[in-house]
Design a protein around this motif. Structure first.
Motif, PDB file in Angstrom:
ATOM      1  N   GLU A   6       0.820  -1.202   0.000  1.00  0.00           N
ATOM      2  CA  GLU A   6       0.000   0.000   0.000  1.00  0.00           C
ATOM      3  C   GLU A   6       0.858   1.259   0.000  1.00  0.00           C
ATOM      4  O   GLU A   6       1.984   1.254   0.494  1.00  0.00           O
ATOM      5  CB  GLU A   6      -0.912   0.049   1.238  1.00  0.00           C
ATOM      6  CG  GLU A   6      -1.807  -1.154   1.425  1.00  0.00           C
ATOM      7  CD  GLU A   6      -1.196  -2.216   2.306  1.00  0.00           C
ATOM      8  OE1 GLU A   6      -1.954  -3.014   2.887  1.00  0.00           O
ATOM      9  OE2 GLU A   6       0.052  -2.254   2.429  1.00  0.00           O
ATOM     10  N   SER A   7       0.287   2.336  -0.520  1.00  0.00           N
ATOM     11  CA  SER A   7       0.922   3.649  -0.456  1.00  0.00           C
ATOM     12  C   SER A   7      -0.170   4.709  -0.534  1.00  0.00           C
ATOM     13  O   SER A   7      -1.320   4.398  -0.871  1.00  0.00           O
ATOM     14  CB  SER A   7       1.925   3.832  -1.594  1.00  0.00           C
ATOM     15  OG  SER A   7       1.277   3.759  -2.846  1.00  0.00           O
ATOM     16  N   LEU A  20      -5.448   6.124  -1.901  1.00  0.00           N
ATOM     17  CA  LEU A  20      -4.583   5.007  -1.562  1.00  0.00           C
ATOM     18  C   LEU A  20      -4.374   4.133  -2.791  1.00  0.00           C
ATOM     19  O   LEU A  20      -5.293   3.939  -3.586  1.00  0.00           O
ATOM     20  CB  LEU A  20      -5.181   4.176  -0.438  1.00  0.00           C
ATOM     21  CG  LEU A  20      -5.521   4.904   0.857  1.00  0.00           C
ATOM     22  CD1 LEU A  20      -6.026   3.912   1.902  1.00  0.00           C
ATOM     23  CD2 LEU A  20      -4.337   5.685   1.377  1.00  0.00           C
ATOM     24  N   SER A  21      -3.165   3.611  -2.900  1.00  0.00           N
ATOM     25  CA  SER A  21      -2.845   2.693  -3.983  1.00  0.00           C
ATOM     26  C   SER A  21      -2.365   1.374  -3.410  1.00  0.00           C
ATOM     27  O   SER A  21      -1.771   1.339  -2.327  1.00  0.00           O
ATOM     28  CB  SER A  21      -1.746   3.278  -4.886  1.00  0.00           C
ATOM     29  OG  SER A  21      -2.178   4.468  -5.494  1.00  0.00           O
ATOM     30  N   CYS A  22      -2.614   0.315  -4.141  1.00  0.00           N
ATOM     31  CA  CYS A  22      -2.164  -1.014  -3.747  1.00  0.00           C
ATOM     32  C   CYS A  22      -1.478  -1.639  -4.952  1.00  0.00           C
ATOM     33  O   CYS A  22      -2.131  -1.973  -5.942  1.00  0.00           O
ATOM     34  CB  CYS A  22      -3.340  -1.856  -3.299  1.00  0.00           C
ATOM     35  SG  CYS A  22      -2.915  -3.566  -2.864  1.00  0.00           S
ATOM     36  N   TRP A  36     -10.272  -3.313   0.664  1.00  0.00           N
ATOM     37  CA  TRP A  36      -9.594  -2.548   1.702  1.00  0.00           C
ATOM     38  C   TRP A  36     -10.270  -2.784   3.047  1.00  0.00           C
ATOM     39  O   TRP A  36     -11.503  -2.840   3.130  1.00  0.00           O
ATOM     40  CB  TRP A  36      -9.642  -1.053   1.381  1.00  0.00           C
ATOM     41  CG  TRP A  36      -8.888  -0.690   0.145  1.00  0.00           C
ATOM     42  CD1 TRP A  36      -9.361  -0.676  -1.130  1.00  0.00           C
ATOM     43  CD2 TRP A  36      -7.516  -0.294   0.074  1.00  0.00           C
ATOM     44  NE1 TRP A  36      -8.370  -0.304  -1.994  1.00  0.00           N
ATOM     45  CE2 TRP A  36      -7.221  -0.054  -1.289  1.00  0.00           C
ATOM     46  CE3 TRP A  36      -6.502  -0.100   1.013  1.00  0.00           C
ATOM     47  CZ2 TRP A  36      -5.964   0.355  -1.731  1.00  0.00           C
ATOM     48  CZ3 TRP A  36      -5.256   0.322   0.587  1.00  0.00           C
ATOM     49  CH2 TRP A  36      -4.997   0.537  -0.774  1.00  0.00           C
ATOM     50  N   TYR A  80      -7.079   0.802  -6.104  1.00  0.00           N
ATOM     51  CA  TYR A  80      -7.050   2.145  -5.541  1.00  0.00           C
ATOM     52  C   TYR A  80      -8.266   2.363  -4.636  1.00  0.00           C
ATOM     53  O   TYR A  80      -9.313   1.744  -4.817  1.00  0.00           O
ATOM     54  CB  TYR A  80      -7.065   3.189  -6.654  1.00  0.00           C
ATOM     55  CG  TYR A  80      -6.010   2.949  -7.708  1.00  0.00           C
ATOM     56  CD1 TYR A  80      -6.323   2.270  -8.876  1.00  0.00           C
ATOM     57  CD2 TYR A  80      -4.700   3.398  -7.523  1.00  0.00           C
ATOM     58  CE1 TYR A  80      -5.363   2.034  -9.844  1.00  0.00           C
ATOM     59  CE2 TYR A  80      -3.736   3.162  -8.482  1.00  0.00           C
ATOM     60  CZ  TYR A  80      -4.072   2.479  -9.636  1.00  0.00           C
ATOM     61  OH  TYR A  80      -3.107   2.245 -10.586  1.00  0.00           O
ATOM     62  N   TYR A  94      -4.851   1.468   6.993  1.00  0.00           N
ATOM     63  CA  TYR A  94      -5.631   0.918   5.890  1.00  0.00           C
ATOM     64  C   TYR A  94      -4.836  -0.209   5.230  1.00  0.00           C
ATOM     65  O   TYR A  94      -3.674  -0.029   4.859  1.00  0.00           O
ATOM     66  CB  TYR A  94      -5.962   2.004   4.875  1.00  0.00           C
ATOM     67  CG  TYR A  94      -7.101   2.878   5.328  1.00  0.00           C
ATOM     68  CD1 TYR A  94      -6.929   3.751   6.400  1.00  0.00           C
ATOM     69  CD2 TYR A  94      -8.349   2.824   4.711  1.00  0.00           C
ATOM     70  CE1 TYR A  94      -7.976   4.545   6.844  1.00  0.00           C
ATOM     71  CE2 TYR A  94      -9.404   3.614   5.141  1.00  0.00           C
ATOM     72  CZ  TYR A  94      -9.215   4.469   6.216  1.00  0.00           C
ATOM     73  OH  TYR A  94     -10.254   5.255   6.658  1.00  0.00           O
ATOM     74  N   TYR A  95      -5.507  -1.343   5.087  1.00  0.00           N
ATOM     75  CA  TYR A  95      -4.876  -2.536   4.537  1.00  0.00           C
ATOM     76  C   TYR A  95      -5.504  -2.907   3.198  1.00  0.00           C
ATOM     77  O   TYR A  95      -6.732  -2.973   3.084  1.00  0.00           O
ATOM     78  CB  TYR A  95      -5.048  -3.720   5.487  1.00  0.00           C
ATOM     79  CG  TYR A  95      -4.398  -3.537   6.827  1.00  0.00           C
ATOM     80  CD1 TYR A  95      -5.096  -2.983   7.889  1.00  0.00           C
ATOM     81  CD2 TYR A  95      -3.075  -3.932   7.043  1.00  0.00           C
ATOM     82  CE1 TYR A  95      -4.510  -2.810   9.129  1.00  0.00           C
ATOM     83  CE2 TYR A  95      -2.482  -3.759   8.274  1.00  0.00           C
ATOM     84  CZ  TYR A  95      -3.212  -3.206   9.315  1.00  0.00           C
ATOM     85  OH  TYR A  95      -2.614  -3.041  10.537  1.00  0.00           O
ATOM     86  N   CYS A  96      -4.675  -3.179   2.240  1.00  0.00           N
ATOM     87  CA  CYS A  96      -5.133  -3.745   0.975  1.00  0.00           C
ATOM     88  C   CYS A  96      -5.246  -5.256   1.156  1.00  0.00           C
ATOM     89  O   CYS A  96      -4.371  -5.877   1.783  1.00  0.00           O
ATOM     90  CB  CYS A  96      -4.127  -3.413  -0.119  1.00  0.00           C
ATOM     91  SG  CYS A  96      -4.547  -4.071  -1.745  1.00  0.00           S
ATOM     92  N   GLY A 113      -1.855  -6.708   2.834  1.00  0.00           N
ATOM     93  CA  GLY A 113      -0.666  -5.888   2.777  1.00  0.00           C
ATOM     94  C   GLY A 113      -0.226  -5.494   4.178  1.00  0.00           C
ATOM     95  O   GLY A 113      -0.846  -5.901   5.166  1.00  0.00           O
ATOM     96  N   THR A 116      -1.083   1.102   5.494  1.00  0.00           N
ATOM     97  CA  THR A 116      -0.620   2.487   5.385  1.00  0.00           C
ATOM     98  C   THR A 116      -1.467   3.345   6.316  1.00  0.00           C
ATOM     99  O   THR A 116      -2.682   3.174   6.398  1.00  0.00           O
ATOM    100  CB  THR A 116      -0.692   2.983   3.932  1.00  0.00           C
ATOM    101  OG1 THR A 116      -0.126   4.296   3.842  1.00  0.00           O
ATOM    102  CG2 THR A 116      -2.126   3.033   3.402  1.00  0.00           C
TER     103      THR A 116
END
Length: 122
Positions: A6-7, A20-22, A36, A80, A94-96, A113, A116
């Protein structure tokens, strides 16, 4: 097997937005449903949103409906979460997540993930 990174987390004022991106690895990304979860301080992890393998189906927790939007790009092997109108209660890690099964994704996804941090100040 799929690995999730994640980012996009950070600190934002109430009413603001974050995306957010995964990013994922593996050759079978398009076979996975993506989603998510989040975990607020002192609380259990909770489901936020899910999207089917082709993006044709999406589900949201009641607490984020109308404010968050999930999407994916199978060519980029990424998912995303666009978060608008953020509230202090959206604060958390937040977890992907990923799973082959859409229904399982919302309860006990197979892959997670590292998370983040999202912090929304009032």
């Amino acid at each position: 097997q799929v690995q999730l990174v994640e980012s996009g987390g950070g600190l934002v004022q109430a009413g603001g937005s974050l995306r957010l991106s995964c990013a994922t690895s593996g050759r079978t990304f398009s076979s996975y449903c993506m989603g998510w979860f989040r975990q607020a301080p002192g609380k259990e992890r909770e489901f936020v949103s899910a999207i089917s393998w082709n993006g044709g189906r999406a589900t949201y927790a009641d607490s984020v409906k109308g404010r968050f939007s999930i999407s994916r790009d199978n060519t980029k092997k990424a998912a995303y979460l666009q978060m608008n109108s953020l509230k202090p209660e959206d604060t958390g890690v937040y977890y992907c997540v990923a799973d082959y099964n859409y229904d399982a994704l919302a309860h006990r996804p197979d892959y997670w993930g590292q998370g983040t941090q999202v912090t929304v100040s009032s």
